[in-house]
Design a protein around this motif. Structure first.
Motif, mmCIF file in Angstrom:
data_model
loop_
_atom_site.group_PDB
_atom_site.id
_atom_site.type_symbol
_atom_site.label_atom_id
_atom_site.label_comp_id
_atom_site.label_asym_id
_atom_site.label_seq_id
_atom_site.Cartn_x
_atom_site.Cartn_y
_atom_site.Cartn_z
ATOM 1 N N ARG A 7 -11.734 -13.391 -0.994
ATOM 2 C CA ARG A 7 -10.460 -13.402 -1.725
ATOM 3 C C ARG A 7 -9.934 -11.970 -1.890
ATOM 4 O O ARG A 7 -8.756 -11.688 -1.632
ATOM 5 N N LEU A 8 -10.817 -11.050 -2.286
ATOM 6 C CA LEU A 8 -10.380 -9.661 -2.472
ATOM 7 C C LEU A 8 -9.925 -9.049 -1.144
ATOM 8 O O LEU A 8 -8.911 -8.354 -1.078
ATOM 9 N N MET A 9 -10.667 -9.309 -0.079
ATOM 10 C CA MET A 9 -10.308 -8.706 1.208
ATOM 11 C C MET A 9 -8.988 -9.275 1.735
ATOM 12 O O MET A 9 -8.198 -8.548 2.362
ATOM 13 N N ALA A 10 -8.747 -10.562 1.487
ATOM 14 C CA ALA A 10 -7.473 -11.158 1.917
ATOM 15 C C ALA A 10 -6.316 -10.539 1.135
ATOM 16 O O ALA A 10 -5.239 -10.270 1.690
ATOM 17 N N GLN A 11 -6.545 -10.299 -0.155
ATOM 18 C CA GLN A 11 -5.502 -9.664 -0.975
ATOM 19 C C GLN A 11 -5.212 -8.252 -0.460
ATOM 20 O O GLN A 11 -4.059 -7.848 -0.328
ATOM 21 N N LEU A 12 -6.286 -7.510 -0.163
ATOM 22 C CA LEU A 12 -6.107 -6.136 0.324
ATOM 23 C C LEU A 12 -5.322 -6.133 1.636
ATOM 24 O O LEU A 12 -4.420 -5.312 1.832
ATOM 25 N N ALA A 13 -5.659 -7.070 2.514
ATOM 26 C CA ALA A 13 -4.973 -7.125 3.815
ATOM 27 C C ALA A 13 -3.482 -7.378 3.649
ATOM 28 O O ALA A 13 -2.676 -6.982 4.500
ATOM 29 N N ASP A 14 -3.096 -8.009 2.551
ATOM 30 C CA ASP A 14 -1.686 -8.307 2.299
ATOM 31 C C ASP A 14 -0.830 -7.049 2.146
ATOM 32 O O ASP A 14 0.359 -7.072 2.437
ATOM 33 N N PHE A 15 -1.427 -5.967 1.629
ATOM 34 C CA PHE A 15 -0.588 -4.797 1.344
ATOM 35 C C PHE A 15 -1.172 -3.477 1.867
ATOM 36 O O PHE A 15 -0.570 -2.423 1.689
ATOM 37 N N GLN A 16 -2.317 -3.530 2.518
ATOM 38 C CA GLN A 16 -2.996 -2.296 2.924
ATOM 39 C C GLN A 16 -2.127 -1.455 3.851
ATOM 40 O O GLN A 16 -1.579 -1.957 4.823
ATOM 41 N N ARG A 17 -2.026 -0.169 3.556
ATOM 42 C CA ARG A 17 -1.187 0.719 4.361
ATOM 43 C C ARG A 17 -1.982 1.796 5.085
ATOM 44 O O ARG A 17 -1.443 2.497 5.922
ATOM 45 N N GLU A 18 -3.246 1.998 4.680
ATOM 46 C CA GLU A 18 -4.017 3.040 5.351
ATOM 47 C C GLU A 18 -5.418 2.541 5.659
ATOM 48 O O GLU A 18 -5.975 1.733 4.907
ATOM 49 N N PRO A 19 -5.999 2.976 6.795
ATOM 50 C CA PRO A 19 -7.362 2.563 7.101
ATOM 51 C C PRO A 19 -8.341 3.179 6.106
ATOM 52 O O PRO A 19 -8.157 4.319 5.676
ATOM 53 N N MET A 20 -9.370 2.427 5.735
ATOM 54 C CA MET A 20 -10.329 2.910 4.739
ATOM 55 C C MET A 20 -11.755 2.746 5.265
ATOM 56 O O MET A 20 -12.398 1.715 5.036
ATOM 57 N N PRO A 21 -12.266 3.745 5.943
ATOM 58 C CA PRO A 21 -13.632 3.647 6.458
ATOM 59 C C PRO A 21 -14.655 3.321 5.369
ATOM 60 O O PRO A 21 -15.613 2.581 5.630
ATOM 61 N N VAL A 22 -14.460 3.836 4.169
ATOM 62 C CA VAL A 22 -15.439 3.575 3.111
ATOM 63 C C VAL A 22 -15.512 2.084 2.783
ATOM 64 O O VAL A 22 -16.592 1.551 2.483
ATOM 65 N N VAL A 23 -14.385 1.389 2.866
ATOM 66 C CA VAL A 23 -14.385 -0.060 2.600
ATOM 67 C C VAL A 23 -15.110 -0.796 3.724
ATOM 68 O O VAL A 23 -15.964 -1.643 3.489
#
Lengths: 351, 169
Positions: A172-188
């Motif tokens: 659920r959290l990852m789907a939410q992040l994908a909705d608005f993510q603007r920059e790649p996050m290697p740490v994630v």
């Protein structure tokens, strides 16, 4: 008031009649996810004072992913349960009045601040433990809500089984992040696989409040009379709420004897809820909490990028977002531990 | 004394922040206004730090990843389903900045974002690699070291701007 196209005093008369009088309005200074305004009025001069709360998204958008409509829905449905919440009074989307939609709920008499709760002086031990037990009792009420009967799963996605709770939470959290993510996050990307390890089975599938504890609940005479801030509500392992719990389980040790802490709180919670919640589940969701912090930190940064952001979102999108990345790295076994004094500073409010 | 064009943007911002602190904040009586002013002070200090440090940080990160990526190309050469990523990383290593364009922060930031995306794609492949692939293990560790290094670099820009400077709100 920024939420209205016309003066607040006129709006109060529109709602409560021509004799209604606006007495006072103030914006809640701590809010960093949504706007909260406290408004006092009288239905006519000399009548008793009435108090309401107006809730809205920031002009540029919310820091959190869930909608304002969902928050309104939570209050409306919780009003039909045993959980103490402020009654919702109105959803306002009339374009003649509202700059953007907001809702109104009754303001409950009480205070989120608990004098001396963070004071380590032993004279406050009994009070601090009593407050913590009260919070356990109220969390138990939340976790015992019949979410199917009240239809919470029409707005919140529910895991298919107790075994699926952890995976459902992460997905659920990852789907939410994908909705608005603007920059790649290697740490994630790197830490997500570490976070998934050791996923526990939930003791039950409960309604969960999300952020809870100090600053979120309204106390009056030692009792929680209203639970606020339902924007991160979900359905899943009740351990998630213990991971999102702010300050209300103080660790108290005197002369080598542990008087109170997470273990003692879970024992008491089991007595009042009947839910046997393993401490390992709490630790698992505490690690996942860092992913949630990434979400609202980055969402605030995205709102800032889009424009019309609130100054608080500028802070959330910078310092809070950076701290979230460091916390997530720590949960994934990367980097140095974070100085607890940093967290303490971030919770301070101007006098 | 090294000659310098003055005032710098950082110096102007510092003056704005200090004037706000001494000449405006003491007269604010409402808690909301004082709270907003506290956040504004932090944000001004953050921008001062960012102006001073961001360009070099981005520049260093590009150099760090260009130095690391040849090892990634070596490993990707033995992977059958990674031709697209291998080509993209190859282009990133070979890319040379257009000498007619100012290497603005926005351009550097776009370059770093593209390189970080390659890191993300690599990490996903490495997480799925067999445990007995020693080359993958070594490369994975180098990327994990990069993540720690990058967060420390970012911390050097963000943390001194906030920590120890009072309530944020």
């Amino acid at each position: 008031m920024e939420l209205l196209k016309r003066p607040l005093a006129e709006y109060i008369r529109h709602l409560y009649g021509e004799e209604a009088v606006l007495e006072h309005d103030v914006r809640y200074p701590r809010g960093s996810s949504r706007l909260t305004w406290f408004v006092d009025y009288r239905e006519r001069p000399g009548a008793d004072l009435s108090s309401i709360v107006l809730r809205a998204d920031f002009e540029g958008g919310s820091t959190i992913h869930s909608s304002l409509e969902q928050e309104y829905f939570m209050y409306e449905r919780l009003g039909q349960s045993a959980v103490p919440v402020a009654p919702v009074l109105r959803w306002e989307a009339d374009e003649q009045w509202a700059e953007r939609p907001f809702y109104i709920r009754r303001q409950i008499k009480g205070d989120w601040e608990i004098p001396h709760f963070k004071d380590p002086d032993p004279q406050y031990d009994a009070m601090r433990i009593a407050v913590s037990k009260e919070h356990m009792r109220k969390l138990a009420l939340v976790h015992q809500v019949d979410w199917k009967a009240l239809g919470f799963d029409t707005r919140l996605s529910a895991p298919a089984s107790r075994e699926a709770c952890a995976g459902h939470f992460i997905d659920r959290l990852m789907a939410q992040l994908a909705d608005f993510q603007r920059e790649p996050m290697p740490v994630v990307v790197e830490c997500l696989s570490a976070l998934k390890k050791g996923a526990p089975v939930a003791p039950c599938i409960s309604l969960c409040k999300g952020t809870n504890g100090l600053g979120e609940e309204i106390f009056l005479d030692g009792e929680i009379v209203a639970m606020s801030d339902w924007e991160e509500a979900s359905i899943g392992d009740p351990a998630a709420d213990f991971a999102s719990l702010q300050d209300l389980i103080p660790e108290i040790e005197r002369n080598g004897a542990k008087l109170w802490g997470l273990e003692q709180a879970l024992t008491y919670y089991r007595e009042v809820s009947g839910i046997d919640l393993p401490i390992e589940n709490v630790h698992f969701y505490q690690r996942l909490r860092t992913l949630g912090a990434i979400l609202y930190g980055h969402k605030a940064a995205v709102v800032l990028h889009n424009g019309k952001a609130d100054i608080r979102q500028a802070w959330t999108g910078t310092e809070v977002f950076h701290l979230a990345k460091r916390m997530l790295a720590g949960a994934g076994g990367l980097g140095k531990p974070i100085d607890p004094a940093w967290f303490a500073q971030m919770n301070e409010t101007v006098a | 004394m090294t000659p310098i064009l003055t005032p710098t943007a950082t110096e102007v911002l510092r003056c704005v922040r200090e004037t706000m602190e001494s000449g405006i904040i003491p007269s604010l009586s409402g808690r909301t206004e004082r709270s907003n002013a506290a956040t504004i002070q932090h944000m001004l200090r953050f921008v001062e730090h960012r102006i001073d440090k961001e360009g070099q940080l981005l520049f260093d990160e590009i150099a760090y990843l260009r130095d690391l990526f040849p090892a990634a190309l070596d490993w990707l050469g033995s992977q059958s389903d990674a031709a697209g990523l291998k080509a993209a990383i190859g282009r990133a290593i070979d890319a040379t900045p257009d000498p007619t364009l100012y290497p603005s922060l926005a351009r550097l930031s776009e370059t770093v974002a593209a390189l970080r995306q390659h890191v993300c794609d690599l990490l996903l492949l490495l997480q799925a690699a067999p445990e007995n692939d020693g080359q993958a293990v070594d490369l994975h560790q180098r990327l994990r070291d990069y993540i720690v290094w990058q967060l420390e670099q970012e911390g050097g820009m963000v943390e001194p701007a906030f920590i120890g400077h009072g309530p944020r709100r």
